[in-house]
Write an enzyme that holds these catalytic residues in place. Structure first.
Site, mmCIF file in Angstrom:
data_model
loop_
_atom_site.group_PDB
_atom_site.id
_atom_site.type_symbol
_atom_site.label_atom_id
_atom_site.label_comp_id
_atom_site.label_asym_id
_atom_site.label_seq_id
_atom_site.Cartn_x
_atom_site.Cartn_y
_atom_site.Cartn_z
ATOM 1 N N LYS A 27 0.824 -1.211 0.000
ATOM 2 C CA LYS A 27 0.000 0.000 0.000
ATOM 3 C C LYS A 27 0.854 1.256 0.000
ATOM 4 O O LYS A 27 0.622 2.179 -0.783
ATOM 5 C CB LYS A 27 -0.895 0.025 1.248
ATOM 6 C CG LYS A 27 -2.183 -0.745 1.160
ATOM 7 C CD LYS A 27 -2.991 -0.571 2.443
ATOM 8 C CE LYS A 27 -3.323 0.891 2.687
ATOM 9 N NZ LYS A 27 -3.912 1.127 4.024
ATOM 10 N N ASP A 318 1.960 -0.489 11.696
ATOM 11 C CA ASP A 318 0.855 -1.140 10.998
ATOM 12 C C ASP A 318 0.784 -2.632 11.286
ATOM 13 O O ASP A 318 -0.256 -3.259 11.049
ATOM 14 C CB ASP A 318 0.979 -0.917 9.490
ATOM 15 C CG ASP A 318 0.625 0.503 9.093
ATOM 16 O OD1 ASP A 318 -0.097 1.171 9.851
ATOM 17 O OD2 ASP A 318 1.092 0.954 8.033
#
Length: 434
Positions: A27, A318
């Site tokens: 991402k 994350d």
């Protein structure tokens, strides 16, 4: 594992996990390649572009600002507009659920002499944006917000280079300021309090920008022209973290993750997995646009208690939900603890509180801190848990549920489409039912 209707997933207990898997494109890198391609001269072709909704939002925003983009599967072709080449949007541009899109795009919008309003969904509208508003305002832009939260209305201007020292380490803030700095007069320098992922620096260099690095300082001179190029996005190690946690937490498991990004600023996850007792084998196979890519093999090993120190948090922010799931799967009485992670409270959800609610419902003992949490593992039972519209929580609960004694229903499971469409189908393929 079976999907249940209406945005819910039913996860059945698994005996072990095994097999090969390729995760969607990274991402972080996908966002950056698209944004740089949009302001480069000439064509950019991106293969392996993330299939998630967040990265689709970045493409939609660039289209709204005048960038011609074609997408077919995981291939994105961008006709770059060149530096200062974006054009005013017909209306607000929609970052959807993507904080990365909003923060990085703000850096570009601030440098263009027209008004841009960036909006988002209900979740994004709750997220703080002062950390990008402050430096971009210092550079010369005018930004109106809802008390530091979206929507952001940006009056672009001729920017001046600054030296900026953020209080909190953030790759997104660093990247937003550097993107603005490409268009500014003079030099723009960001001095971080701790190192964060360096995808922006590597991507800028790949697109022809001279990047000055010195310890925790990174800078660019304004006015440098970017050159469009062909790039390949590696697999997302943040998505791979959930398969790694699954393999580390279920006895007898071995999972091979192919084609994954192995940027050193992102592989702190692997060191923590080793500390938690997993067997981790890494093979770097090649490099693309400055990003090392290869295979990671994770086996269950001998699970044990582990702690994540505050200094490690920026590099694994994350991946913390996945590591929390591993903590819940440890042998009974083992402990997983993380501190220095207050950032988790202002992600797509308050990840600390939502994670705690879900794991408690499944039987783990979990203590919340303002800046982290402590899990003492207990035998997990199936439960109904709420992912709070957060893709990483949905995947974390699915990993933990695979080690529970009875099935678990995850509501809000459709949020996985933000970063990992098809996650639950892959979970079913990799696991052996009890």
């Amino acid at each position: 594992m079976l999907r249940a209707p209406v945005d819910a997933a039913l996860v059945r207990p698994a005996q072990r996990a095994s097999g090969h898997v390729q995760v969607p494109g990274d991402k972080s890198i996908s966002h950056r390649y698209a944004l740089l391609g949009g302001i480069a001269g000439g064509a950019t072709r991106i293969t392996g572009y993330s299939s998630g909704a967040d990265c689709a939002a970045t493409l939609d925003c660039l289209r709204a600002l005048g960038v011609p983009i074609q997408k077919s599967g995981d291939v994105v072709e961008i006709a770059g507009r060149g530096l200062n080449g974006l054009t005013p949007a017909a209306g607000p541009v929609d970052a959807a659920n993507s904080g990365t899109t909003m923060r990085l795009l703000s850096g570009l919008a601030a440098a263009h002499p027209f008004r841009t309003t960036i909006v988002g969904d209900a979740s994004l509208t709750r997220r703080p944006m002062r950390r990008v508003i402050a430096p971009l305002t210092e550079m010369g832009a005018t930004i109106n917000s809802d008390d530091g939260r979206p929507p952001l209305t940006i009056e672009g201007a001729r920017l001046r280079g600054i030296t900026y020292q953020p209080d909190v380490p953030s790759a997104q803030v660093k990247s937003s300021v550097l993107l603005a700095g490409l268009h500014a007069s003079g030099r723009t320098v960001v001095v971080e309090p701790a190192a964060t992922r360096d995808h922006t620096e590597r991507a800028l260099a790949a697109f022809g920008v001279t990047v000055e690095r010195d310890g925790l300082s990174v800078g660019v001179a304004g006015g440098q022209e970017l050159r469009g190029r062909n790039v390949k996005v590696p697999g997302d190690i943040s998505g791979a973290a959930f398969w790694a946690a699954l393999a580390a937490g279920l006895p007898g498991s071995v999972v091979h993750i192919d084609g994954v990004g192995l940027n050193p600023s992102r592989t702190g996850l692997l060191d923590i997995l080793r500390r938690a007792g997993a067997s981790v084998d890494v093979a770097v196979e090649y490099e693309e646009a400055g990003e090392p890519i290869g295979r990671v093999t994770i086996a269950s090993g001998t699970p044990r208690s582990f702690t994540i120190a505050p200094a490690e948090v920026p590099g694994v922010i994350d991946e913390l939900p996945a590591l929390g799931a591993l903590g819940a799967l440890l042998p009974e009485g083992s402990v997983m603890e993380v501190r220095g992670a207050a950032e988790l409270r202002v992600k797509e959800s308050d990840r600390i509180s939502a994670l705690a609610r879900g794991f408690r419902a499944m039987g783990a003992e979990i203590l919340e801190y303002p800046d982290g949490f402590r899990i003492e593992s207990r035998p997990l039972q199936g439960a109904e848990v709420d992912a709070a519209g957060d893709h990483r929580l949905a995947m974390a609960f699915a990993v933990a549920a695979s080690g529970a004694a009875t099935p678990t229903t995850i509501t809000g499971a459709g949020a996985v489409d933000v970063s990992y469409p098809g996650f639950f189908q892959e979970l079913e393929r990799l696991t052996t039912a009890r």
